[in-house]
Write a protein that holds these residues in place. Sequence first.
Motif, PDB file in Angstrom:
ATOM      1  N   VAL A   1       0.869  -1.166   0.000  1.00  0.00           N
ATOM      2  CA  VAL A   1       0.000   0.000   0.000  1.00  0.00           C
ATOM      3  C   VAL A   1       0.905   1.215   0.000  1.00  0.00           C
TER       4      VAL A   1
ATOM      5  N   GLN B   1       1.107   5.688  -0.744  1.00  0.00           N
ATOM      6  CA  GLN B   1       0.278   6.878  -0.560  1.00  0.00           C
ATOM      7  C   GLN B   1      -0.633   7.081  -1.756  1.00  0.00           C
TER       8      GLN B   1
ATOM      9  N   SER C   1      -1.987   4.663  -3.568  1.00  0.00           N
ATOM     10  CA  SER C   1      -2.919   3.556  -3.774  1.00  0.00           C
ATOM     11  C   SER C   1      -4.341   4.037  -3.565  1.00  0.00           C
TER      12      SER C   1
ATOM     13  N   ASP D   1      -6.908   2.231  -2.561  1.00  0.00           N
ATOM     14  CA  ASP D   1      -7.475   1.591  -1.383  1.00  0.00           C
ATOM     15  C   ASP D   1      -6.406   1.563  -0.293  1.00  0.00           C
ATOM     16  N   GLN D   2      -6.698   2.138   0.835  1.00  0.00           N
ATOM     17  CA  GLN D   2      -5.717   2.236   1.914  1.00  0.00           C
ATOM     18  C   GLN D   2      -5.932   1.135   2.952  1.00  0.00           C
ATOM     19  N   LYS D   3      -6.058  -0.129   2.479  1.00  0.00           N
ATOM     20  CA  LYS D   3      -6.223  -1.279   3.369  1.00  0.00           C
ATOM     21  C   LYS D   3      -5.216  -2.343   2.974  1.00  0.00           C
TER      22      LYS D   3
END
Length: 181
Positions: A37, A39, A41, A43-45
């Motif tokens: 992941v 910065q 991306s 989706d921040q999961k």
Amino acid sequence: MKKLLCFTLSAVLAAALAVPAFADTSVPPTSAPSTNVTQSSPDQKAETTVQFTITPAYTVTIPGTVELTKKTDAETNKITYEEDFNITAADVRLNEGKTLRISLVSNYKLASGATTLAYTVTAKQGTADAKPVDSKDPVCADFETKTGEQKVTLHFAANNPPYAGDYSDTVMFNLAVYPQN
């Protein structure tokens, strides 16, 4: 001058404590792929699998020698040679739905030279009635996953032999893990 020295030392100390840490992005050969992941991306999961393995284990204790002792029935004066002994299993940990089964293998004959003498074996485990153990049903114990000690009491009995001598038999115990009944 003191202010400059104090400011310089504070800056050096702050720089020494602010060390960047990077996550290990290498993938071990047997693990699932990692998720990166950044910065940018969308989706921040991220996910990770937490796991461990426990291999089945147990300690079974079986006496190396059992000496049958002479018993005389007070009413009939019948002489037999008998003895009880315990087989114990401690800290049994098996896979779910499995049981540790102990079976006895023997020809159920004590020998002294050319003379043989039949004997019987019964097994009592827990609150169940004692059951005969023989070549048709050699199972003498089933132990399940449980901490602490479990036991089965085996009873060996032989009639009074016609001749003097040293009577003996070697009994083999087989241990195997089976599905629970």
